[in-house]
Scaffold this active site. Structure first.
Site, PDB file in Angstrom:
ATOM      1  CB  CYS A 172      60.016  64.129  55.382  1.00  0.00           C
ATOM      2  SG  CYS A 172      59.113  65.188  54.246  1.00  0.00           S
ATOM      3  CG  HIS A 211      67.878  60.318  50.996  1.00  0.00           C
ATOM      4  ND1 HIS A 211      68.470  61.540  51.217  1.00  0.00           N
ATOM      5  CD2 HIS A 211      66.743  60.329  51.759  1.00  0.00           C
ATOM      6  CE1 HIS A 211      67.745  62.249  52.061  1.00  0.00           C
ATOM      7  NE2 HIS A 211      66.681  61.539  52.404  1.00  0.00           N
TER       8      HIS A 211
HETATM    9  P1  HMG Z   1      53.127  77.079  47.154  1.00  0.00           P
HETATM   10  O1  HMG Z   1      52.380  77.657  48.304  1.00  0.00           O
HETATM   11  O2  HMG Z   1      52.374  76.274  46.148  1.00  0.00           O
HETATM   12  O3  HMG Z   1      54.001  78.194  46.411  1.00  0.00           O
HETATM   13  O4  HMG Z   1      54.301  76.200  47.742  1.00  0.00           O
HETATM   14  P2  HMG Z   1      53.614  79.405  45.502  1.00  0.00           P
HETATM   15  O5  HMG Z   1      54.573  79.402  44.365  1.00  0.00           O
HETATM   16  O6  HMG Z   1      52.141  79.429  45.225  1.00  0.00           O
HETATM   17  O7  HMG Z   1      53.970  80.649  46.442  1.00  0.00           O
HETATM   18  C1  HMG Z   1      53.292  80.876  47.672  1.00  0.00           C
HETATM   19  C2  HMG Z   1      54.155  81.772  48.549  1.00  0.00           C
HETATM   20  O8  HMG Z   1      55.381  81.092  48.882  1.00  0.00           O
HETATM   21  C3  HMG Z   1      54.590  83.067  47.861  1.00  0.00           C
HETATM   22  O9  HMG Z   1      54.692  84.062  48.867  1.00  0.00           O
HETATM   23  C4  HMG Z   1      55.964  82.743  47.347  1.00  0.00           C
HETATM   24  O10 HMG Z   1      56.777  83.867  47.186  1.00  0.00           O
HETATM   25  C5  HMG Z   1      56.514  81.867  48.463  1.00  0.00           C
HETATM   26  P3  HMG Z   1      53.567  85.172  49.105  1.00  0.00           P
HETATM   27  O11 HMG Z   1      53.509  85.909  47.794  1.00  0.00           O
HETATM   28  O12 HMG Z   1      52.314  84.411  49.394  1.00  0.00           O
HETATM   29  O13 HMG Z   1      54.096  85.949  50.262  1.00  0.00           O
HETATM   30  N1  HMG Z   1      57.563  80.967  47.984  1.00  0.00           N
HETATM   31  C6  HMG Z   1      58.762  80.848  48.573  1.00  0.00           C
HETATM   32  N2  HMG Z   1      59.308  81.419  49.653  1.00  0.00           N
HETATM   33  C7  HMG Z   1      60.566  81.085  49.970  1.00  0.00           C
HETATM   34  N3  HMG Z   1      61.290  80.193  49.274  1.00  0.00           N
HETATM   35  C8  HMG Z   1      60.786  79.593  48.188  1.00  0.00           C
HETATM   36  C9  HMG Z   1      59.472  79.917  47.801  1.00  0.00           C
HETATM   37  N4  HMG Z   1      58.698  79.503  46.791  1.00  0.00           N
HETATM   38  C10 HMG Z   1      57.528  80.172  46.911  1.00  0.00           C
HETATM   39  N5  HMG Z   1      61.520  78.709  47.506  1.00  0.00           N
HETATM   40  C11 HMG Z   1      56.524  75.297  47.608  1.00  0.00           C
HETATM   41  C12 HMG Z   1      55.199  75.512  46.887  1.00  0.00           C
HETATM   42  C13 HMG Z   1      57.339  74.356  46.762  1.00  0.00           C
HETATM   43  C14 HMG Z   1      57.236  76.631  47.759  1.00  0.00           C
HETATM   44  C15 HMG Z   1      56.210  74.723  49.015  1.00  0.00           C
HETATM   45  O14 HMG Z   1      55.375  73.618  48.847  1.00  0.00           O
HETATM   46  C16 HMG Z   1      57.440  74.304  49.753  1.00  0.00           C
HETATM   47  O15 HMG Z   1      58.234  75.139  50.160  1.00  0.00           O
HETATM   48  N6  HMG Z   1      57.633  72.972  49.935  1.00  0.00           N
HETATM   49  C17 HMG Z   1      58.844  72.453  50.556  1.00  0.00           C
HETATM   50  C18 HMG Z   1      58.510  71.337  51.483  1.00  0.00           C
HETATM   51  C19 HMG Z   1      59.789  70.802  52.071  1.00  0.00           C
HETATM   52  O16 HMG Z   1      60.774  71.502  52.247  1.00  0.00           O
HETATM   53  N7  HMG Z   1      59.770  69.498  52.430  1.00  0.00           N
HETATM   54  C20 HMG Z   1      60.897  68.865  53.040  1.00  0.00           C
HETATM   55  C21 HMG Z   1      62.051  68.671  52.125  1.00  0.00           C
HETATM   56  S1  HMG Z   1      61.842  67.321  50.994  1.00  0.00           S
HETATM   57  C22 HMG Z   1      62.419  65.954  51.890  1.00  0.00           C
HETATM   58  O17 HMG Z   1      62.682  66.046  53.050  1.00  0.00           O
HETATM   59  C23 HMG Z   1      62.619  64.668  51.140  1.00  0.00           C
HETATM   60  C24 HMG Z   1      64.103  64.341  50.853  1.00  0.00           C
HETATM   61  O18 HMG Z   1      64.852  64.299  52.051  1.00  0.00           O
HETATM   62  C25 HMG Z   1      64.190  62.986  50.150  1.00  0.00           C
HETATM   63  C26 HMG Z   1      63.363  61.912  50.875  1.00  0.00           C
HETATM   64  O19 HMG Z   1      63.710  61.546  52.006  1.00  0.00           O
HETATM   65  O20 HMG Z   1      62.363  61.493  50.264  1.00  0.00           O
HETATM   66  C27 HMG Z   1      64.736  65.387  49.934  1.00  0.00           C
HETATM   67 MG    MG Z   2      64.937  62.598  53.358  1.00  0.00          MG
END
Ligand code: HMG
Ligand code: MG
Length: 300
Positions: A240, A207
């Site tokens: 990202c 990737h």
């Molecule tokens: P957090 O704040 O530590 O989560 O985030 P938490 O478990 O403490 O929960 C906080 C709040 O988030 C809660 O809500 C949860 O319900 C909610 P509240 O009670 O405060 O209202 N929550 C969610 N809501 C919807 N969907 C969920 C979810 N989980 C918890 N799944 C967390 C931790 C992982 C959720 C956050 O950091 C996050 O969403 N990160 C994602 C970041 C992201 O999407 N980055 C881009 C994608 S990765 C990428 O692009 C790389 C890749 O392409 C490969 C590469 O190129 O390297 C794949």
């Molecule tokens: Mg990526």
């Protein structure tokens, strides 16, 4: 190693491509993109992600996108899920497959998913068991395999440890991801050679983000290392949100053009793919990031 006759391209445009867009994109435009891509012959499309909407607002409507796409038989519609909550939403939305994502860099792990690498592995365990019960396959990304925006160089041995864990956990494919596009072909080859000591090559994928213009060369290097599955994004969309300055995945059109030139079969129609990329670029009101699509526009 000789070149393969068949390669699988996995399309990241709707997820990795659009996740970084600041302006809201309508559900209809997202659905159209996915449908255009499946019509072009992409057999695996990452449609969206079920992450916190506070972290990545653009992906908040993924459920609705899944509901409206036209399902073509033989196409896998995948979703990115960071934890059990995300997995449950993906299952409800009807995702055929999910992907979990870890990093080879501690700092990137903290910035992207708000936990350490080892904590992330603990979070993935329940996702793996729930996916096994539901009969859903899981792909596993390792970010920052050829460099980290915060920590700089990442040793291949460190990548191998994280990759091994994802593989051992049950990911059918482990995706070595050059998040910031700093990798070069020699480093890419070496990385796959090191990781392939523990994981059979048919369970590995590449990737590559194209920030430094190295992605095609890195794919070619990976082909020589026996890798047969690559991610790309139509029109070179994306980046990202937690890797500032990183551009999108290598453009699918450009990878396809190179593979066709090498006589490698993918099942994808280049003209339809170019049309899909041009359409979404028009929606985003910017020129396509695909060199092949630009060359074709100049031709016409
Ligand atoms: P957090 O704040 O530590 O989560 O985030 P938490 O478990 O403490 O929960 C906080 C709040 O988030 C809660 O809500 C949860 O319900 C909610 P509240 O009670 O405060 O209202 N929550 C969610 N809501 C919807 N969907 C969920 C979810 N989980 C918890 N799944 C967390 C931790 C992982 C959720 C956050 O950091 C996050 O969403 N990160 C994602 C970041 C992201 O999407 N980055 C881009 C994608 S990765 C990428 O692009 C790389 C890749 O392409 C490969 C590469 O190129 O390297 C794949
Ligand atoms: Mg990526």
């Amino acid at each position: 190693m000789s070149l393969p006759t068949v390669v699988t391209l996995k399309e990241m445009g709707p997820r990795d491509g659009l996740q970084n867009e600041a302006r809201a994109i309508s559900r209809a435009d997202k659905v159209r993109l996915v449908d255009d891509l499946s019509r072009a012959g992409l057999s695996h499309i990452e449609v969206g992600s079920f992450v916190s909407p506070r972290w990545v607002p653009q992906m908040a409507g993924s459920q609705a996108v899944f509901a409206d796409i036209e399902r073509r038989s033989g196409t896998v519609y995948a979703a990115l899920t960071p934890n059990l909550k995300g997995f449950e939403q993906a299952l409800q939305a009807g995702a055929d497959e999910v992907a979990i994502f870890a990093a080879a860099s501690e700092t990137f792990s903290q910035r992207n998913i708000n936990c350490s690498i080892s904590e992330s592995m603990q979070r993935f365990e329940p996702v793996m068991s729930a996916a096994a019960s539901a009969g859903i396959r899981v792909r596993g990304y390792v970010s920052c395999v050829l460099g980290c925006p915060y920590e700089g160089e990442i040793p291949a041995s460190q990548v191998a440890i994280v990759a091994r864990e994802l593989h051992a956990m049950g990911c059918y494919e482990t995706v070595l991801s050059d998040t910031i596009g700093t990798g070069t072909p020699g480093a890419t080859r070496n990385l796959f050679a090191v990781v392939a000591r523990d994981i059979p090559r048919e369970h590995l994928a590449g990737h590559f983000h194209d920030t430094y213009g190295q992605a095609l060369a890195n794919i070619y290097a990976s082909l020589l290392e026996g890798i047969r599955v690559f991610d790309s994004a139509v029109a070179g969309l994306g980046g990202c949100p937690y890797a500032r300055g990183a551009t999108g995945n290598v453009a699918s059109e450009d990878v396809l053009y190179m593979l066709q030139g090498l006589g490698i079969h993918t099942g994808i129609d280049l003209e339809l793919l170019i049309q899909a990329g041009n359409r979404i670029s028009a929606v985003l009101n910017r020129p396509t990031g695909s060199r092949v699509a630009r060359a074709r526009q100049a031709d016409h």
